[in-house]
Enzyme design. Structure first.
Site, PDB file in Angstrom:
ATOM      1  N   LEU A 169       0.680  -0.989  -0.363  1.00 36.23           N
ATOM      2  CA  LEU A 169      -0.109   0.227   0.220  1.00 36.23           C
ATOM      3  C   LEU A 169       0.917   1.031  -0.296  1.00 36.23           C
ATOM      4  CD1 LEU A 169      -2.226   1.323   0.373  1.00 36.23           C
ATOM      5  CD2 LEU A 169      -2.396   0.854   2.674  1.00 36.23           C
ATOM      6  N   ALA A 170       1.500   1.738   1.002  1.00 33.46           N
ATOM      7  CA  ALA A 170       2.278   2.880   1.103  1.00 33.46           C
ATOM      8  C   ALA A 170       3.310   2.956  -0.485  1.00 33.46           C
ATOM      9  CB  ALA A 170       3.715   2.501   2.148  1.00 33.46           C
ATOM     10  N   ASP A 171       3.859   1.759  -0.635  1.00 35.37           N
ATOM     11  CA  ASP A 171       4.431   1.930  -2.034  1.00 35.37           C
ATOM     12  C   ASP A 171       3.342   2.762  -3.650  1.00 35.37           C
ATOM     13  OD1 ASP A 171       6.959   0.933  -1.243  1.00 35.37           O
ATOM     14  OD2 ASP A 171       6.579  -0.820  -1.735  1.00 35.37           O
ATOM     15  N   ALA A 172       2.520   2.163  -3.110  1.00 37.77           N
ATOM     16  CA  ALA A 172       2.030   2.246  -4.531  1.00 37.77           C
ATOM     17  C   ALA A 172       1.312   3.977  -4.073  1.00 37.77           C
ATOM     18  CB  ALA A 172       0.858   1.347  -4.338  1.00 37.77           C
ATOM     19  N   GLY A 175       4.093   5.898  -4.965  1.00 42.16           N
ATOM     20  CA  GLY A 175       4.164   5.899  -6.624  1.00 42.16           C
ATOM     21  C   GLY A 175       3.771   7.164  -6.948  1.00 42.16           C
TER      22      GLY A 175
END
Length: 395
Positions: A169-172, A175
């Site tokens: 979730l945090a990466d998305a 991004g």
């Protein structure tokens, strides 16, 4: 399939030297709307090629996260790879990277060098903790941001441990923030004629997404409770098991919706209570509210529950698994899932572009490429003058 030349970012060239997910996802979002995205990989390949599920040796997450990109193999630690990269950067609009702070500088391709060879370049740097501060040198992944932002602490059941999301979730989210930061910097360049550095920290992206937890603590001294699928702001809000063992989600943040839900489930008496007129009041009495909704839903099959909720314009949704997403008539009508031809897989289904523009809609033109598939073509197209990074001009 739409011609990339007709897409809104067709005049933007992006060099994606990031790895794994947050940075590459930002570049993919730009590529969805026509940017010419050149994915520069180490000869061993982006680690994402060895991450997650594979089909006949082909990594499936790679196909999604690196769609609409060209793969070029360069070793930036070596002089030849560095020179090729600088030639690309000299003609690019954006470079996206997510190495630890100082890495590009050690390789001789840091922001000062890039600015000298291309003052209009936007350098988007995605890291766990940002380019400065006590934690800047730490390795940073989305899981750490989910932990340190407060997200994990507020997620899970009251008597259970903090809970991490089951997907990056945090990466998305970072991004998306990085793509937005890039577009803001490009807009600024249109006004000033100069590029800049966009410093995107995954931790800060998540902290910024968690609503009012900071002012609530600042003014009231309250920390978010772990309440499972309930809410600290409104009731009813939960997931409920139906008579056919399928599930639905219900949310009633607006007073009018909560009113309709309680009348539907046969408890109009609760609507008349003074506490029912505010979200705070309903949360304070959510046990009785939730029990009424749960009992009514448990006596009916899911299709009946959804139909009756919709008839009174109350908010409900079936809990879907991935095959339900593929069958849903609304998602099918809007082409939320598309089938992309692919040399390695024959074809592969994936999610469509994340939003629709009425005049210049984006498109997925191809899935993630083979390692180095476009190296020769891309490097041949670059102006063959070597770049003198010390002088900031071609020689």
């Amino acid at each position: 399939m739409e011609d990339a030349l007709n897409l809104p970012l067709a005049d933007v060239t992006v060099i994606d030297i990031a790895t794994l997910l947050a940075g590459p996802f930002a570049a993919a979002l730009l590529g969805d709307y026509g940017a010419d995205v050149i994915k520069v990989e180490h000869p061993s390949g982006d680690p994402l090629r060895r991450f997650g599920h594979v089909y006949e040796g082909v990594p499936l997450l790679w196909k999604v996260a690196n769609r609409n990109k060209k793969s070029v193999v360069l070793d930036l630690k070596k002089p030849e790879g560095r020179d090729h990269f600088l030639r690309l950067a000299a003609q690019a609009d954006v470079v996206i990277e997510n190495f630890r702070p100082g890495t590009l500088e050690r390789w001789g391709v840091g922001p000062d060098v890039l600015e000298r060879i291309n003052p209009r370049l936007v350098l988007t740097r995605v890291t766990g903790f940002g380019q400065d501060g006590p934690y800047a040198s730490r390795p940073g992944f989305g899981t750490l941001a989910e932990a340190m932002s407060g997200l994990a602490a507020m997620s899970g059941d009251p008597d259970g441990p903090p809970m991490l999301p089951p997907f990056p979730l945090a990466d998305a989210f970072a991004g998306v923030q990085a793509a937005y930061a890039t577009m803001v910097a490009l807009h600024s360049r249109g006004l000033t004629g100069r590029g800049q550095v966009a410093d995107v920290a995954i931790t800060e992206s998540m902290i910024g997404a968690l609503g009012a937890q900071l002012p609530v603590y600042d003014k009231l001294g309250l920390k978010p409770d772990r309440v499972g699928n309930l809410s600290n702001s409104n009731a009813p809000r939960n997931v409920y098991r139906c008579a056919d063992d399928r599930w639905v989600a219900v949310s009633a943040p607006a007073q009018s919706v909560a009113d309709r839900v309680m009348r539907l489930v046969g408890r109009p008496d609760l609507v008349e209570e003074a506490w029912f007129s505010s979200g705070t009041g309903r949360v304070a009495h959510r046990d009785v509210v939730d029990e009424a909704v749960s009992r009514w839903i448990a006596e009916r099959n899911r299709d009946e529950v959804v139909s009756e909720f919709e008839a009174v314009e109350a908010a409900v949704a079936p809990i879907y698994e991935v095959d339900d997403v593929l069958r849903d008539p609304h998602f099918r009508a809007r082409n939320v899932v598309i089938d992309i031809p692919d040399d390695e897989l024959g074809s592969v289904r994936m999610q469509n572009v994340p939003f629709r523009l009425s005049a210049t809609p984006g498109s997925v033109r191809w899935a993630g490429p083979r390692l180095g598939e476009h190296t020769e073509a891309v490097l041949e197209a670059v102006e063959p003058k070597p770049v003198d990074a010390d002088q900031g001009k071609a020689r």
